[in-house]
Design a protein around this motif. Structure first.
Motif, PDB file in Angstrom:
ATOM      1  N   SER A   1       0.847  -1.224  -0.066  1.00 11.10           N
ATOM      2  CA  SER A   1       0.012  -0.068   0.023  1.00 11.10           C
ATOM      3  C   SER A   1       0.831   1.321  -0.067  1.00 11.10           C
ATOM      4  CB  SER A   1      -0.888   0.097   1.249  1.00 11.10           C
ATOM      5  OG  SER A   1      -1.861  -1.140   1.127  1.00 11.10           O
TER       6      SER A   1
ATOM      7  N   LYS B   1       0.863   4.002  -3.006  1.00  9.20           N
ATOM      8  CA  LYS B   1       0.252   5.196  -2.634  1.00  9.20           C
ATOM      9  C   LYS B   1       1.537   6.252  -3.233  1.00  9.20           C
ATOM     10  CE  LYS B   1      -0.828   8.345   1.102  1.00  9.20           C
ATOM     11  NZ  LYS B   1      -0.902   8.565   2.324  1.00  9.20           N
ATOM     12  N   ASN B   2       2.728   5.771  -3.149  1.00  5.79           N
ATOM     13  CA  ASN B   2       3.964   6.683  -3.451  1.00  5.79           C
ATOM     14  C   ASN B   2       4.081   6.735  -5.083  1.00  5.79           C
ATOM     15  OD1 ASN B   2       5.511   8.092  -0.984  1.00  5.79           O
ATOM     16  ND2 ASN B   2       4.566   6.105  -0.618  1.00  5.79           N
TER      17      ASN B   2
ATOM     18  N   SER C   1      -7.975   5.158  -8.193  1.00  9.36           N
ATOM     19  CA  SER C   1      -7.512   6.384  -8.010  1.00  9.36           C
ATOM     20  C   SER C   1      -8.354   7.393  -7.499  1.00  9.36           C
ATOM     21  CB  SER C   1      -7.135   6.896  -9.359  1.00  9.36           C
ATOM     22  OG  SER C   1      -7.799   7.187 -10.475  1.00  9.36           O
TER      23      SER C   1
ATOM     24  N   ASN D   1     -10.480   8.254  -1.166  1.00  9.92           N
ATOM     25  CA  ASN D   1     -10.953   7.452  -0.153  1.00  9.92           C
ATOM     26  C   ASN D   1     -12.472   7.904   0.253  1.00  9.92           C
ATOM     27  OD1 ASN D   1      -8.665   5.801  -0.326  1.00  9.92           O
ATOM     28  ND2 ASN D   1      -7.540   7.203   1.056  1.00  9.92           N
TER      29      ASN D   1
END
Length: 205
Positions: A97, A101-102, A127, A130
């Protein structure tokens, strides 16, 4: 019993398969059937990592690998299973994760397209911000509304989706585009399907 036994177990791919299955349930991995080489490499890597950590844990607890008693073997197996589960449920998901994310932030910052195995709709859903829902407007190439409602399930094989809470509305294409233009960049997408000759507007809210 020594590390050769661990390596033989790793060679079976079982420890890696367990991790792969768990991570797949978390939607952290998605390797298609036509990418068998990638899957073999991934399973082998997970197996080696799991077995290596298991060996280090057993060594940390000063377990005698030369002791072939049933009790000692059961202890080693129990520790190995525990390590695989902890890696699969906690360590790997956090690491993956973090990397994803990065990578996504890097991709957005430098406007770089990064190849992956997901369908376009999956990438749109991946993308999106959240804790958001998604409203969908489906138009044909003549800008006539086909359907609108809340996005339900999304296929990870083809560009198929389900729509929940279908509403009896007649949102025009111009109205949908107005909503699109008034929405933040990270909360909107338009999918164009040239085969089915439809345009799908996604609004995350």
């Amino acid at each position: 019993m020594d590390i050769k036994i661990f390596l033989m177990i790793a060679a079976t791919g079982v420890p890696g398969f367990i991790s792969y299955w768990i991570l797949s349930q978390f939607k952290l991995f998605d390797i298609r059937d036509n990418n068998k080489d990638d899957k073999i490499i991934l399973l082998s890597s997970l197996s080696v990592l799991n077995i290596l950590v298991s060996y280090l844990v057993c060594d940390f607890f000063s377990i005698n690998f030369k002791d072939g008693s049933y009790v000692n073997i059961l202890i080693i197996l129990a520790l190995s299973v525990l390590v695989v589960l902890i890696n699969s449920v906690l360590i790997y998901p956090l690491f993956i994760s973090f990397i994803k994310k990065n990578v996504l932030l890097f991709q957005r910052h430098y406007n770089i397209s990064i190849e992956n195995n997901k369908t376009v709709i999956e990438n749109i859903m991946y993308s999106r911000p959240n804790n958001t829902d998604t409203q969908v407007y489906i138009f044909d190439f003549d800008n006539k509304l086909i359907l609108e409602g809340g996005l339900g399930f999304v296929s990870n094989v083809s560009s198929q989706l389900s729509i929940r809470n279908i509403i009896d509305a007649k949102t025009s294409y111009d109205e949908a585009i107005k909503i699109y233009n008034e929405t933040d960049n990270l909360s909107r997408e338009i999918l164009i399907d040239y085969e089915k000759k439809i345009k799908i507007i996604f609004i995350h809210f």
